[in-house]
Design a protein around this motif. Structure first.
Motif, PDB file in Angstrom:
ATOM      1  N   GLU A 164      51.057  25.085  19.472  1.00 35.41           N
ATOM      2  CA  GLU A 164      51.091  25.534  20.796  1.00 35.41           C
ATOM      3  C   GLU A 164      52.517  26.173  20.371  1.00 35.41           C
ATOM      4  N   ARG A 165      53.341  27.415  21.372  1.00 36.67           N
ATOM      5  CA  ARG A 165      54.108  28.549  20.604  1.00 36.67           C
ATOM      6  C   ARG A 165      55.462  27.313  21.484  1.00 36.67           C
ATOM      7  N   GLU A 166      56.065  27.194  20.823  1.00 41.12           N
ATOM      8  CA  GLU A 166      57.869  26.423  20.354  1.00 41.12           C
ATOM      9  C   GLU A 166      58.539  27.231  20.784  1.00 41.12           C
ATOM     10  N   PHE A 167      59.237  26.288  21.286  1.00 44.89           N
ATOM     11  CA  PHE A 167      61.068  27.255  21.027  1.00 44.89           C
ATOM     12  C   PHE A 167      61.466  27.599  19.711  1.00 44.89           C
ATOM     13  N   VAL A 168      62.319  27.704  19.304  1.00 43.10           N
ATOM     14  CA  VAL A 168      63.492  27.858  18.186  1.00 43.10           C
ATOM     15  C   VAL A 168      64.310  28.054  18.328  1.00 43.10           C
ATOM     16  N   ALA A 169      64.912  29.131  19.224  1.00 36.94           N
ATOM     17  CA  ALA A 169      66.584  29.416  19.579  1.00 36.94           C
ATOM     18  C   ALA A 169      66.549  30.627  20.385  1.00 36.94           C
TER      19      ALA A 169
END
Length: 126
Positions: A44-49
């Motif tokens: 899944e698309r994940e948060f980085v910053a």
């Protein structure tokens, strides 16, 4: 028409560095949180910053990139950056920049972001 365009991805060896850019056009995002997300194959698309709006510019990072990645923005150029150092193979993914759906929203959730770039591939070899 609002557009976000990423650039700067590529292939790098572990321990190397890359700098991603996200150029916005069609509107200014000075009052919006902007963020970087990534998506690896089969994940899944994940948060980085993210970085908050002008005047605050507070930043927040997912734990796995703290101390290695730095997010910044240049509102005069309507551009956001992600400096990635000490890259690891597990950083390999398509990286997307995004702008929040409304001013003053702060979130790590993709659904809170309405404006997305097309993505840029980052590949880190071991």
């Amino acid at each position: 028409q609002v557009q976000l365009v990423e650039s700067g991805g590529g292939l790098v060896q572990a321990g190397g560095s890359l700098r991603l850019s996200c150029a916005a056009s069609g509107r200014t995002f000075s009052n919006y949180t902007m963020g970087w997300f990534r998506q690896a194959p089969w994940k899944e698309r994940e948060f980085v910053a993210f970085i908050k709006w002008t005047g605050s510019s507070s930043t927040y990072y997912t734990n796995s990139v703290k101390g290695r990645f730095t997010i910044s923005r240049d509102n005069a150029k309507n551009t956001m950056y992600l400096q990635m150092n000490s890259l690891k193979p597990e950083d390999t993914a398509v990286y997307y920049c995004a702008a929040a759906s409304r001013p003053w929203v702060v979130s790590t959730t993709p659904s809170e972001y309405s404006y997305w770039g097309q993505g840029t591939q980052v590949s880190v070899s071991s």
